[in-house]
Design a protein around this motif. Structure first.
Motif, PDB file in Angstrom:
ATOM      1  N   PRO A  85       3.772   0.339   5.999  1.00 18.36           N
ATOM      2  CA  PRO A  85       4.329  -0.984   6.076  1.00 18.36           C
ATOM      3  C   PRO A  85       3.495  -2.074   5.547  1.00 18.36           C
ATOM      4  O   PRO A  85       2.188  -1.890   6.074  1.00 18.36           O
ATOM      5  CB  PRO A  85       4.669  -0.999   7.570  1.00 18.36           C
ATOM      6  N   PHE A  86       4.207  -2.978   5.134  1.00 15.53           N
ATOM      7  CA  PHE A  86       3.255  -4.081   4.617  1.00 15.53           C
ATOM      8  C   PHE A  86       2.684  -4.883   5.811  1.00 15.53           C
ATOM      9  O   PHE A  86       3.279  -5.427   6.775  1.00 15.53           O
ATOM     10  CB  PHE A  86       3.975  -5.111   3.562  1.00 15.53           C
ATOM     11  N   ARG A  87       1.098  -5.274   5.642  1.00 13.02           N
ATOM     12  CA  ARG A  87       0.656  -5.959   6.760  1.00 13.02           C
ATOM     13  C   ARG A  87      -0.301  -7.070   5.925  1.00 13.02           C
ATOM     14  O   ARG A  87      -1.150  -6.799   5.213  1.00 13.02           O
ATOM     15  CB  ARG A  87      -0.264  -4.857   7.595  1.00 13.02           C
ATOM     16  N   GLN A  88       0.254  -8.416   6.233  1.00 22.82           N
ATOM     17  CA  GLN A  88      -0.428  -9.272   5.764  1.00 22.82           C
ATOM     18  C   GLN A  88      -1.856  -9.431   6.270  1.00 22.82           C
ATOM     19  O   GLN A  88      -2.080  -8.928   7.271  1.00 22.82           O
ATOM     20  CB  GLN A  88       0.408 -10.693   5.800  1.00 22.82           C
ATOM     21  N   SER A 110       0.737  -1.260  -0.030  1.00 24.72           N
ATOM     22  CA  SER A 110      -0.064  -0.027  -0.092  1.00 24.72           C
ATOM     23  C   SER A 110       0.861   1.365   0.097  1.00 24.72           C
ATOM     24  O   SER A 110       1.400   1.528   1.220  1.00 24.72           O
ATOM     25  CB  SER A 110      -0.859  -0.076   1.204  1.00 24.72           C
ATOM     26  N   PRO A 111       1.137   1.824  -1.376  1.00 21.71           N
ATOM     27  CA  PRO A 111       1.953   3.025  -1.130  1.00 21.71           C
ATOM     28  C   PRO A 111       1.508   4.266  -0.773  1.00 21.71           C
ATOM     29  O   PRO A 111      -0.002   4.252  -0.598  1.00 21.71           O
ATOM     30  CB  PRO A 111       2.225   3.319  -2.782  1.00 21.71           C
ATOM     31  N   CYS A 112       2.007   4.910  -0.154  1.00 23.34           N
ATOM     32  CA  CYS A 112       1.414   6.412   0.268  1.00 23.34           C
ATOM     33  C   CYS A 112       1.105   7.419  -0.379  1.00 23.34           C
ATOM     34  O   CYS A 112       0.144   7.337  -0.788  1.00 23.34           O
ATOM     35  CB  CYS A 112       2.767   6.964   1.413  1.00 23.34           C
ATOM     36  N   ASP A 154       3.673 -10.020   0.049  1.00 19.52           N
ATOM     37  CA  ASP A 154       2.532  -9.603  -0.798  1.00 19.52           C
ATOM     38  C   ASP A 154       2.187 -10.386  -2.062  1.00 19.52           C
ATOM     39  O   ASP A 154       2.991 -11.050  -2.335  1.00 19.52           O
ATOM     40  CB  ASP A 154       2.974  -8.049  -1.278  1.00 19.52           C
ATOM     41  N   GLY A 155       0.926 -10.274  -2.675  1.00 16.06           N
ATOM     42  CA  GLY A 155       0.696 -10.546  -3.873  1.00 16.06           C
ATOM     43  C   GLY A 155       0.586 -12.002  -4.107  1.00 16.06           C
ATOM     44  O   GLY A 155       0.658 -12.858  -5.004  1.00 16.06           O
TER      45      GLY A 155
END
Length: 466
Positions: A42-45, A31-33, A58-59
């Motif tokens: 920060p990436f959160r699964q 999720s870019p800002c 991700d993905g």
């Protein structure tokens, strides 16, 4: 990440509970800002994907064909350009093997799963997406518009996930204890730093830094404010003032994404005034009363109202409330002071599984939410408690000027409220005390080996000595 066997057992139990069809669990994407390559967030699964597949990348999506007893991890391998910037990562096949999944497929083949199921009249179970990129992907796969995806989500899958994730295993409890230990560091750091002249923003930033230093991140946006009457009062640039109360509501996520959630309210100058102590002692008593009442078989809605009853009786002693307490509660008069529920489920999400709709998590066929009464309609957890549940215990008393004006002007609950006396508390703010309860075989206990000070004498002693 837990052992491979943990995830295998979880998926097997999920298959047993759902019964037949194909389960598709979507992971999250980056999720870019404010522009595509600024990965500030920060990436959160996704928590349910993590619960059953345990993979922090991700993905990805997980496909479980119950009838064929076949599990597939779907996703594309990272290309060389991404490796240049972010380093090498395990292949999708290696990731799958690490959690006991035998098969893999590129993301483009996920469409074939849905097309084949549709052609054969088979059910595809999925959860309601909460991120727009997953909503759009599901729209592409099924043709179901995002506005209708909640209604088309699988209730069989939702019920199975809620049943499994609600009851915490021993390894999950140990992870929650680790989160509590980080939460202790966060809150005691805030207490040490609190003094007149320091900004809310500075203390909030230090609290967040503790979470990032010892775990994955904060479990929700930190609340630190002199305006405790604002439920979600994020830190501002305002300087702390002598004589005011500061409310800190903050929690951590461990590396394995289990949460803590605590709140403390303390005097900026380190000493409670007599008026502050009078209100604080009521919240303190309510907080401790929940510990005595909550146990397996008891509805958390009944714990909530037991706390509200104690609170209203004590407010009558101060002249802020009046009349028959039970009648006042039926009328919703207590919501003048406590406009939210006593607590919520907690686990991998701080409001555990709230993305599956709170009515499916905190309520059931026996216990339904009360939606037509202000305050009570914000109760997130009402169902009967079971051993292994983790719930928050967070009573509070708030003096919200706009709410006071509104109720006074309309005469709402005037037979139970002394508005003239309440008017004198408009500058008070609010007090909340919160800890996390583990329901045990014969009662409950707080999570966390070290108790964040909350008894007034302990708070004052801690702030004086640190």
């Amino acid at each position: 990440m837990f052992s491979k066997e943990t995830y295998i057992q979880r998926r097997n139990e999920l298959k047993r509970l759902v019964g037949s069809g194909i389960i598709v669990l979507f992971g999250n994407n980056e999720s870019p800002c404010n522009y595509p390559s600024n990965g500030y967030y920060p990436f959160r699964q996704d928590s349910t994907f993590l619960y059953f597949f345990g993979i922090q990348r991700d993905g990805l999506a997980g496909v479980i064909d119950i009838d064929a007893d076949r599990e597939t991890l779907v996703g594309d391998d990272i290309d060389i350009e991404d490796i240049v910037w972010y380093g090498s990562v395990d292949s999708v096949r290696d990731l799958a093997a690490s959690v006991g999944v035998e098969h893999t497929a590129p993301m483009r083949l996920l469409q074939a799963v849905f097309d084949e199921a549709r052609a054969k009249g088979r059910t595809v179970h999925y959860l309601n997406p909460y991120r727009y990129d997953n909503k759009l992907q599901l729209f592409d796969l099924t043709g179901i518009h995002p506005s209708r995806q909640k209604a088309s989500a699988s209730m069989a899958l939702i019920k199975a996930v809620v049943k499994m994730r609600s009851t915490k295993t021993q390894e999950e409890i140990e992870e929650l204890e680790r989160a509590a230990a980080i939460g202790y560091k966060m809150h005691t750091t805030a207490m040490r730093l609190t003094k007149p002249g320091v900004t809310e923003k500075y203390i909030g930033g230090q609290v967040d830094g503790i979470a990032h230093s010892y775990g994955a991140q904060v479990s929700f946006a930190t609340i630190f404010s002199q305006h405790g009457e604002i439920m979600h009062g994020n830190p501002s640039m305002a300087k702390l003032e002598d004589g005011r109360l500061a409310l800190c509501d903050a929690g951590a996520e461990t590396i394995n994404n289990y949460c803590s959630d605590n709140t403390r309210t303390y005097p900026v100058n380190g000493r409670y005034s007599q008026r502050q102590l009078e209100i604080y002692s009521i919240v303190e008593a309510c907080h401790d009363h929940a510990l005595q009442v909550a146990r397996p078989g008891v509805k958390y809605m009944d714990v909530h109202f037991a706390v509200c009853r104690l609170m209203f009786d004590r407010l009558k002693e101060l002249g802020l409330a009046k009349g028959d307490t039970d009648e006042a509660l039926r009328a919703g008069a207590h919501a003048m002071f406590l406009p939210h529920g006593l607590g919520h489920m907690m686990g991998m999400d701080v409001h555990d599984m709230e993305g599956l709709d709170q009515v499916n998590v905190g309520f059931d066929e026996e216990t339904r939410p009360i939606l037509d009464q202000f305050g009570t309609n914000a109760l997130r957890m009402g169902r009967r408690l079971e051993e292994g549940f983790v719930v928050t215990d967070e009573p509070g008393i708030y003096f919200i000027p706009a709410l006071i004006d509104d109720w006074k002007a309309s005469g709402h609950c005037a037979e139970f409220l002394n508005f003239d006396k309440i008017e004198t508390y408009k500058d008070f703010g609010g007090i909340r005390i919160e800890d996390d309860l583990l329901i045990t075989a014969d009662g409950c206990r707080f999570l966390g080996k070290d108790r964040i000070p909350y008894h007034p004498q302990d708070v004052e002693a801690f702030m004086a000595n640190n």
